[in-house]
Write an enzyme that holds these catalytic residues in place. Structure first.
Site, PDB file in Angstrom:
ATOM      1  N   HIS A  80       0.899  -1.160   0.000  1.00 57.01           N
ATOM      2  CA  HIS A  80       0.000   0.000   0.000  1.00 57.01           C
ATOM      3  C   HIS A  80       0.935   1.207   0.000  1.00 57.01           C
ATOM      4  O   HIS A  80       1.493   1.566   1.030  1.00 57.01           O
ATOM      5  CB  HIS A  80      -0.875  -0.061   1.262  1.00 57.01           C
ATOM      6  CG  HIS A  80      -1.643   1.185   1.550  1.00 57.01           C
ATOM      7  ND1 HIS A  80      -3.012   1.230   1.569  1.00 57.01           N
ATOM      8  CD2 HIS A  80      -1.242   2.441   1.842  1.00 57.01           C
ATOM      9  CE1 HIS A  80      -3.416   2.450   1.864  1.00 57.01           C
ATOM     10  NE2 HIS A  80      -2.357   3.209   2.043  1.00 57.01           N
ATOM     11  N   ASP A 121     -10.414  -3.563  -3.740  1.00 55.90           N
ATOM     12  CA  ASP A 121     -10.186  -2.945  -2.428  1.00 55.90           C
ATOM     13  C   ASP A 121     -11.518  -2.812  -1.678  1.00 55.90           C
ATOM     14  O   ASP A 121     -11.783  -1.815  -1.014  1.00 55.90           O
ATOM     15  CB  ASP A 121      -9.496  -1.584  -2.560  1.00 55.90           C
ATOM     16  CG  ASP A 121      -8.935  -1.083  -1.226  1.00 55.90           C
ATOM     17  OD1 ASP A 121      -9.001  -1.833  -0.222  1.00 55.90           O
ATOM     18  OD2 ASP A 121      -8.431   0.050  -1.183  1.00 55.90           O
TER      19      ASP A 121
HETATM   20 ZN   LIG Z   1      -4.591  -0.183   0.758  1.00 58.06          ZN
END
Ligand SMILES: [Zn+2]
Lengths: 439, 321
Positions: A181, A307
């Site tokens: 991320h 996501d």
């Molecule tokens: Zn993420």
């Protein structure tokens, strides 16, 4: 279990180079035969009439949050995978940022137990560092043996360079990816919104593109150094994508994913503090969105991942800065890809199917998935590329309704989802059609 | 995404983001022009109304003053405005027990309404807090400053003050200088002044004035050089500077003063009849020199007095009185 014959459909199997009408026989959870239309005998087999439908390898989502263990008020494995099935996903890879963080083989095994009630295949991603604190990498070998298919501290980045280097080096030995991320917390200001005119107008501290790209650039160096496979999660800016492109050309082992919301929406859609449009990374500028679409079309981006991040209504009904990041996305991903990429940007369906199946299977090392060649797992997504439908958050199978796409009308719908030979989802209208055709 | 490819929204779309009770004041960006004109007119009328008449305008009406952020000036101004009109006020601060115990903003609003609050004045450190509150209660909500977003009553009282000295906002040159990025006062003023045709120049160093600021409203100009910004100015509005904030951006206070402090010498660059404004609290010797703050062109003290008038007008509007 009876055999299943899928006939009259148009098979798209990018890994096998097939894009034409074909029939298919499914037996014992595997693809038994693929043959010319009408060539397969239908006796002793249940028949699924796929007339007018695309038959594709089951979609694989590399990036979902199923909220178990510990946050079952937001989502459970059962509810999240039901939403996945409704979105055409036959496999989901779940992120480890649960409570507790999935950083031990015990929790990885727990996630895969039948008692969880998963409707589709669940492949756990284990934490890259202990507790996702970013200090010390987890026991990669034991975690992989327990069933982890990748490592990530998603939700937060692995900030320390030496720790990320350790993770990539350990992953290189095992042949699994480290999913990052990418966000430099020193630049991101908590990343409520993209830095730009909308952030300024709303008086919110914006997250600049550099907060993502600087982290991507550092990780690319580490991937080159260690030979480890870096997978960049939810890439959102032109700058980051340019860096990935350059690295790919230089032979670095890097792949990346993009979310449907990032290739569809812009930061301006946040409007007046609408937290249904708040996620991390934030929605970006039109220039960034164009870059993402270019990357999806030309191959710089490897796959589409949702996501999917469920949150309770009262959590989202807070001050914008305080509301949690993320939206649900499993049920709208295919619709958005068909609408935005295929219909508007003329992406061939074969490429779209590749982004949803063959490529994520390859990245996650899921053998026998992402293709419908003989012997492959019988995970199949059937969709109609032109059927119109309207998404209603009220009817979602997820436990949460935090979507910016409530009420959106789509052209192109997932009609049926088959996991391990079993029909786990059929769109309402499709059922009607089938019943009529039988009479 | 391009309009032609955007999926159409169904009729059953969620409530519009502006759902709020009539008489609410959430921002100046979306406040109808006629409303602004009416509020200023009403404030002017109130300035001439005898005290004993004022006190009969909102007798016994209940106004909750919900202050999540310390603010003497705005709170006292709203409180006096309400009391001048005969209303009853109750001040709730962030240190009150329910808020300290973690009650959500929306629950606090719902509780206040259930207790009998007929209007809620809210000051909050988070941008968008006032509109969030307004979506969850059915009484009017008045934004007394939300994060870095807007401070609409300040924008209105500033316009009122300017119009006490200048005939018209149209064509007027207004310079707003200082920490624009973090200033809700700057945003509210920019929206109002731009709407009424003033030529607004925003001035400050890049860290305090990002390039994206120019897209806030039409007729906005960005200028890094203070002297150039001051040329021909009719009104000079100085914003509060926080020393800690400068430090965070590695800005040297002395350098900032050298570049952006309003001194008597700099003020001479502006028009002779230019007025000097500051929303307060101000630090003499930082944003402007003491001689300018207390000089003949300063209207800073008037701003404070006008604040009460404008807020009385806002409360009357909230109660449709
Ligand atoms: Zn993420």
């Amino acid at each position: 279990m009876a055999a299943l014959l899928i006939k009259n459909g148009h098979l798209i199997d990018p890994a096998a180079g097939i894009d034409r009408p074909m029939d298919m026989l499914i037996k014992d959870g595997r693809v038994a035969r693929v043959a010319e239309p009408g060539a397969l005998p239908s006796k002793d087999a249940k028949v699924l009439d796929a007339r007018g439908l695309i038959v594709a390898p089951g979609f694989i989502d590399l990036h979902v949050h199923l909220r178990e263990p510990g946050q079952s008020y937001k989502e459970t494995i059962a509810s999240g995978t039901a939403a996945a099935a409704a979105g055409g996903f036959t496999s989901v890879c779940c992120m480890p940022n649960a409570v507790p963080v999935v950083d031990s083989p015990e929790w990885v095994r727990w996630l895969r137990q039948p008692e969880r009630g998963a409707v589709v295949n669940v492949f756990p991603i284990a934490a890259a560092t202990v507790g996702s604190h970013g200090e010390q990498i987890t026991a990669f070998v034991a975690l992989k043996a327990a069933g982890a298919i990748a490592f990530s501290d998603d939700g937060r980045p692995v900030v320390r360079t030496e720790v990320m280097r350790d993770a990539l080096a350990a992953a290189a030995k095992l042949g699994v990816p480290v999913i990052q991320h990418s966000e430099d917390p020193r630049l991101s200001h908590g990343c409520a919104i993209n830095a730009g005119p909308t952030a300024f107008r709303l008086g919110l501290r914006g997250m600049p593109a550099e907060a993502e790209s600087s982290m991507v650039e550092r990780d690319l160096k580490l991937a080159r150094e260690t030979g480890g496979h870096l997978h960049v999660a939810h890439i959102s800016t032109r700058k980051s994508l340019d860096a990935v492109r350059r690295a790919k050309r230089a032979g670095v082992r890097v792949t990346c994913e993009v979310t449907p919301h990032h290739f569809t929406l812009l930061d301006t859609h946040v409007g007046e503090y609408n937290t249904a449009f708040k996620m991390c990374p934030p929605l970006r500028s039109e220039d960034d969105r164009e870059a993402l679409i270019e990357g999806l079309l030309d191959g710089a981006i490897d796959c589409i991942a949702t996501d999917h991040a469920p949150h309770a209504a009262d959590e989202k009904a807070q001050e914008f800065e305080r509301a949690p990041n993320g939206i649900i996305g499993l049920e709208t991903a295919a619709g958005l890809a068909l609408q935005v990429l295929h219909h508007h940007h003329k992406m061939p369906l074969k490429r779209m199917v590749e982004l949803f199946s063959a490529n994520p299977a390859r990245i996650a090392g899921l053998k026998g998935r992402g293709t419908l060649a003989k012997g492959a797992h019988a995970d199949i997504t059937l969709f109609d590329s032109v059927r119109a439908w309207t998404y209603s958050a009220f009817d979602t199978r997820s436990k949460s309704r935090n979507t910016p796409f409530d009420g959106w009308q789509f052209t192109g719908q997932v009609v049926a989802t088959v996991v391990n030979s079993e029909l786990v989802f059929t769109a309402k209208d499709a059922k009607e059609t089938q019943r009529k055709s039988k009479i | 995404m391009p309009p032609r490819s955007k999926p159409k929204r169904a009729k059953a779309a969620p409530a519009p983001p502006f759902a709020s009770a009539p008489g609410s004041l959430l921002d100046l960006e979306h406040l109808p022009t006629q409303d602004i004109t009416d509020i200023l007119k009403s404030a002017r009328r109130l300035a001439k109304t005898p005290r004993d008449l004022l006190s009969k305008m909102l007798p016994g009406r209940r106004v909750a003053l919900l202050f999540y952020e310390a603010s003497t000036r705005t709170r006292v101004s709203f409180e006096f405005a309400a009391k001048n009109l005969g209303a009853v006020t109750s001040v709730v601060t962030a240190s009150s027990s329910s808020i300290e115990k973690g009650e959500s903003l929306t629950d606090t609003g719902i509780t206040l309404e259930a207790t009998g609050a007929e209007a809620i004045v809210i000051r909050h450190p988070s941008s968008g807090a006032a509109s969030l509150m307004a979506r969850h209660v059915s009484v009017p909500v008045l934004n007394a400053g939300d994060g870095m977003h807007e401070h609409p009553s300040q924008g209105l009282l500033d316009a009122y003050t300017i119009l006490e000295h200048k005939k018209d906002l149209r064509g007027l040159r207004v310079v707003i200088t200082g920490d624009i990025q973090h200033s809700r006062v700057a945003r509210s003023n920019a929206h109002l002044l731009s709407r009424f045709g003033a030529k607004v120049t925003l001035c400050g160093p890049p860290a305090l004035l990002p390039g994206s600021a120019s897209a806030l409203a039409p007729n906005l100009t960005l200028e890094r050089d203070f002297a150039r910004a001051l040329r021909g100015a009719d009104a000079v509005m100085m914003l509060r500077i926080q020393k800690e904030r400068l430090a965070g951006f590695n800005l040297n206070v002395d350098e900032y003063i050298a570049g952006y402090q309003l001194t008597a010498e700099r003020l001479r660059i502006a028009r002779k009849d230019a007025i000097v404004m500051h929303p307060g609290p101000m630090i003499r010797g930082l944003e402007l020199t003491a001689d300018v703050a207390d000089g003949p062109q300063s209207v800073i003290a008037e701003q404070v007095g006008n604040g009460v008038l404008v807020r009385m007008a806002l409360l009357l509007r909230a109660f449709k009185a």
